[in-house]
Every structure is written in C-alpha cells, then in structure tokens.
Write a protein that holds these residues in place. Structure first.
Motif, PDB file in Angstrom:
ATOM      1  N   MET A 128       0.825  -1.189   0.000  1.00 33.00           N
ATOM      2  CA  MET A 128       0.000   0.000   0.000  1.00 33.00           C
ATOM      3  C   MET A 128       0.873   1.258   0.000  1.00 33.00           C
ATOM      4  O   MET A 128       0.592   2.219  -0.690  1.00 33.00           O
ATOM      5  N   ASN A 129       1.981   1.214   0.774  1.00 30.03           N
ATOM      6  CA  ASN A 129       2.821   2.397   0.844  1.00 30.03           C
ATOM      7  C   ASN A 129       4.033   2.289  -0.056  1.00 30.03           C
ATOM      8  O   ASN A 129       5.002   3.007   0.130  1.00 30.03           O
ATOM      9  N   ASN A 130       3.989   1.365  -1.018  1.00 34.54           N
ATOM     10  CA  ASN A 130       5.180   1.155  -1.833  1.00 34.54           C
ATOM     11  C   ASN A 130       5.543   2.383  -2.641  1.00 34.54           C
ATOM     12  O   ASN A 130       6.693   2.612  -2.943  1.00 34.54           O
ATOM     13  N   THR A 131       4.569   3.210  -2.993  1.00 32.67           N
ATOM     14  CA  THR A 131       4.913   4.391  -3.773  1.00 32.67           C
ATOM     15  C   THR A 131       5.688   5.393  -2.914  1.00 32.67           C
ATOM     16  O   THR A 131       6.546   6.097  -3.405  1.00 32.67           O
ATOM     17  N   TYR A 132       5.360   5.441  -1.620  1.00 32.59           N
ATOM     18  CA  TYR A 132       6.108   6.309  -0.702  1.00 32.59           C
ATOM     19  C   TYR A 132       7.547   5.807  -0.604  1.00 32.59           C
ATOM     20  O   TYR A 132       8.491   6.578  -0.721  1.00 32.59           O
ATOM     21  N   ALA A 133       7.691   4.511  -0.413  1.00 29.02           N
ATOM     22  CA  ALA A 133       9.022   3.914  -0.297  1.00 29.02           C
ATOM     23  C   ALA A 133       9.833   4.127  -1.571  1.00 29.02           C
ATOM     24  O   ALA A 133      11.034   4.410  -1.513  1.00 29.02           O
ATOM     25  N   SER A 134       9.183   4.012  -2.715  1.00 30.81           N
ATOM     26  CA  SER A 134       9.882   4.207  -3.999  1.00 30.81           C
ATOM     27  C   SER A 134      10.381   5.640  -4.126  1.00 30.81           C
ATOM     28  O   SER A 134      11.487   5.881  -4.597  1.00 30.81           O
ATOM     29  N   ARG A 135       9.543   6.576  -3.701  1.00 29.47           N
ATOM     30  CA  ARG A 135       9.949   7.992  -3.798  1.00 29.47           C
ATOM     31  C   ARG A 135      11.109   8.271  -2.845  1.00 29.47           C
ATOM     32  O   ARG A 135      12.056   8.986  -3.188  1.00 29.47           O
ATOM     33  N   VAL A 136      11.025   7.691  -1.643  1.00 30.96           N
ATOM     34  CA  VAL A 136      12.096   7.876  -0.657  1.00 30.96           C
ATOM     35  C   VAL A 136      13.397   7.270  -1.192  1.00 30.96           C
ATOM     36  O   VAL A 136      14.477   7.821  -0.976  1.00 30.96           O
ATOM     37  N   ALA A 137      13.295   6.164  -1.906  1.00 28.61           N
ATOM     38  CA  ALA A 137      14.485   5.491  -2.443  1.00 28.61           C
ATOM     39  C   ALA A 137      15.285   6.388  -3.383  1.00 28.61           C
ATOM     40  O   ALA A 137      16.489   6.187  -3.565  1.00 28.61           O
ATOM     41  N   THR A 138      14.635   7.391  -3.950  1.00 28.03           N
ATOM     42  CA  THR A 138      15.363   8.303  -4.848  1.00 28.03           C
ATOM     43  C   THR A 138      16.345   9.184  -4.070  1.00 28.03           C
ATOM     44  O   THR A 138      17.164   9.869  -4.670  1.00 28.03           O
ATOM     45  N   LEU A 139      16.232   9.146  -2.732  1.00 27.39           N
ATOM     46  CA  LEU A 139      17.118   9.974  -1.896  1.00 27.39           C
ATOM     47  C   LEU A 139      18.304   9.188  -1.335  1.00 27.39           C
ATOM     48  O   LEU A 139      19.041   9.710  -0.492  1.00 27.39           O
ATOM     49  N   ILE A 140      18.473   7.947  -1.753  1.00 30.39           N
ATOM     50  CA  ILE A 140      19.562   7.105  -1.220  1.00 30.39           C
ATOM     51  C   ILE A 140      20.906   7.826  -1.398  1.00 30.39           C
ATOM     52  O   ILE A 140      21.201   8.366  -2.467  1.00 30.39           O
ATOM     53  N   GLY A 141      21.665   7.819  -0.283  1.00 27.95           N
ATOM     54  CA  GLY A 141      22.971   8.475  -0.300  1.00 27.95           C
ATOM     55  C   GLY A 141      22.934   9.889   0.258  1.00 27.95           C
ATOM     56  O   GLY A 141      23.975  10.477   0.529  1.00 27.95           O
ATOM     57  N   GLN A 142      21.736  10.419   0.442  1.00 29.14           N
ATOM     58  CA  GLN A 142      21.612  11.788   0.970  1.00 29.14           C
ATOM     59  C   GLN A 142      21.407  11.759   2.486  1.00 29.14           C
ATOM     60  O   GLN A 142      20.961  10.759   3.053  1.00 29.14           O
ATOM     61  N   ASN A 143      21.723  12.868   3.132  1.00 27.94           N
ATOM     62  CA  ASN A 143      21.483  12.990   4.572  1.00 27.94           C
ATOM     63  C   ASN A 143      20.019  13.334   4.805  1.00 27.94           C
ATOM     64  O   ASN A 143      19.507  14.284   4.210  1.00 27.94           O
ATOM     65  N   VAL A 144      19.394  12.549   5.662  1.00 27.22           N
ATOM     66  CA  VAL A 144      17.962  12.730   5.903  1.00 27.22           C
ATOM     67  C   VAL A 144      17.642  12.681   7.399  1.00 27.22           C
ATOM     68  O   VAL A 144      18.430  12.151   8.198  1.00 27.22           O
ATOM     69  N   GLN A 145      16.488  13.244   7.725  1.00 33.61           N
ATOM     70  CA  GLN A 145      15.919  13.112   9.063  1.00 33.61           C
ATOM     71  C   GLN A 145      14.641  12.312   8.897  1.00 33.61           C
ATOM     72  O   GLN A 145      13.714  12.759   8.218  1.00 33.61           O
ATOM     73  N   VAL A 146      14.600  11.139   9.498  1.00 25.56           N
ATOM     74  CA  VAL A 146      13.406  10.292   9.414  1.00 25.56           C
ATOM     75  C   VAL A 146      12.604  10.480  10.703  1.00 25.56           C
ATOM     76  O   VAL A 146      13.094  10.182  11.790  1.00 25.56           O
ATOM     77  N   THR A 147      11.378  10.994  10.567  1.00 23.31           N
ATOM     78  CA  THR A 147      10.577  11.309  11.752  1.00 23.31           C
ATOM     79  C   THR A 147       9.459  10.295  11.946  1.00 23.31           C
ATOM     80  O   THR A 147       8.648  10.073  11.048  1.00 23.31           O
ATOM     81  N   THR A 148       9.447   9.682  13.127  1.00 22.80           N
ATOM     82  CA  THR A 148       8.360   8.777  13.515  1.00 22.80           C
ATOM     83  C   THR A 148       7.711   9.361  14.760  1.00 22.80           C
ATOM     84  O   THR A 148       8.187  10.365  15.306  1.00 22.80           O
TER      85      THR A 148
END
Lengths: 67, 137
Positions: free
Chosen positions: A1-21
């Motif tokens: 269901m959330n695979n499109t979110y994960a796919s979009r996030v995957a385009t940021l691989i290698g970048q510095n990110v803040q993941v908020t839960t």
C-alpha cells in the motif's frame, strides 16, 4: 500500500535525511528504502567504528526531511 | 487503395493486440498512478479551453472512474493544491510548505529555505489549504 512512498524515498539514497516517527527522529545517510524498511546509516562513515544502521518500519514514518 | 487501407488497419489492430497500450501498461500490476497523472496533465494542458485550475479536478475524476488504483484519500486533496502552500498535520506534528509533487501515498513539500520534505499519507491526519478547495493561487 505504501510502496509508492518507499519508492519515492528510495530516490534519496545516499543523501542525509531526518526520518521522523511518532517516537523518535533518526538522522543519517539513507541506505535503502522499500515497503517494509527504511534504513539509515548513523554515527559515522559506513563501516567505520561507531557507525550504525537503523532499520525503521516504513509504515510508521510520518515524514522525511532532506537535510 | 481501399485494400491497402484495410491492410494497414488490420496491421494496426494486430499491433494493438500484441502490444499493450499505454493505459493497460499504466494500470497493470505494480503501476503507479503518478505516470498516469503526468500523462493526463499534459493531455489537459494541450486543451487551451480548460482552465488550469480545473485540470487537477479532471485528473481526480478520471482516476476515480478508472478505479483500481490504490491511493490515499489525501492524494486527491494534495493534487488539487499542487504548487500551493499547505499545512499538513501528521501523527508527529505539522509541516508547512508548498506542494511540489504528489504520489498515491506521499506528497513532496518545499519548506522555507528550500528544504524538501516527503510526507507519508499513511501517517497524515489532515491537510489545511488557504482559500476555497482547488483554487489556484
């Protein structure tokens, strides 16, 4: 269901990110992203001492900020 | 001449039968409606009689008619606020920014100072926009 979110996030691989839960915010380099886990390398260069990989359930991520 | 035309039509029919069309490909397994939305946006943009403010509404209607595409109810709202400033309330807090991209289960916002945020609709509670729904700013 959330695979499109994960796919979009995957385009940021290698970048510095803040993941908020709802529990915590994890800051580091994005290593991978799929429908199950978003993985972030924290605390140093990959493979170096003090480096950790945090696996976060994709379904609990509220948002990711590119820093 | 008429025979040649019929032959061309027959060839076209066979090609269509053997090669899935764009819609079949877009709606196939694992499809992402973003590609379809992009296609429809270009299609509607080419019609000068359609006001730009109503394009997102038409896209939402087409997606509803096609059905079968798994997407968050927030996707349609976000799409109608593309390029507008919004306030998105998540389970963690609120994010304010301009919506620059919308997928089935996410929106990309640009905050002040050009910081990019990808919001997961799975943990979104509300989207607040300024002015009437879908109004272009």
């Amino acid at each position: 269901m959330n695979n499109t979110y994960a796919s979009r996030v995957a385009t940021l691989i290698g970048q510095n990110v803040q993941v908020t839960t709802s529990v915590d915010t994890i800051t580091g380099t994005l290593v991978s992203s799929d429908k199950t886990f978003i993985k972030v390398n924290t605390g140093g260069v990959d493979g170096s001492e003090g480096s950790k990989t945090v696996s976060i359930l994709t379904s609990v991520v509220a948002y990711i900020r590119v820093v | 001449m008429a025979t040649q035309s019929n032959l061309e039509e027959l060839v076209n029919l066979i090609e269509k039968a053997l090669r899935p069309g764009p819609l079949a490909r877009l709606l196939g397994e694992g499809s992402d409606s973003k590609e379809l939305v992009d296609l429809l946006t270009e299609l509607f943009k080419s019609d000068a009689t359609i006001p730009s403010a109503s394009i997102s509404g038409k896209i939402n209607t087409v997606l509803e008619i096609l059905g079968g595409i798994d997407s968050s109810p927030f996707a349609a709202i976000a799409r109608s606020n593309l390029n507008n400033q919004v306030l998105i309330t998540t389970t963690v807090g609120t994010i304010k920014g301009v919506i620059t991209e919308v997928g089935n289960w996410y929106a990309v916002l640009t905050e002040d100072e050009n910081i990019t945020v990808i919001v997961n609709f799975a943990n979104t509670l509300a989207i607040e926009s300024e002015g009437p729904e879908g109004e272009a700013k």
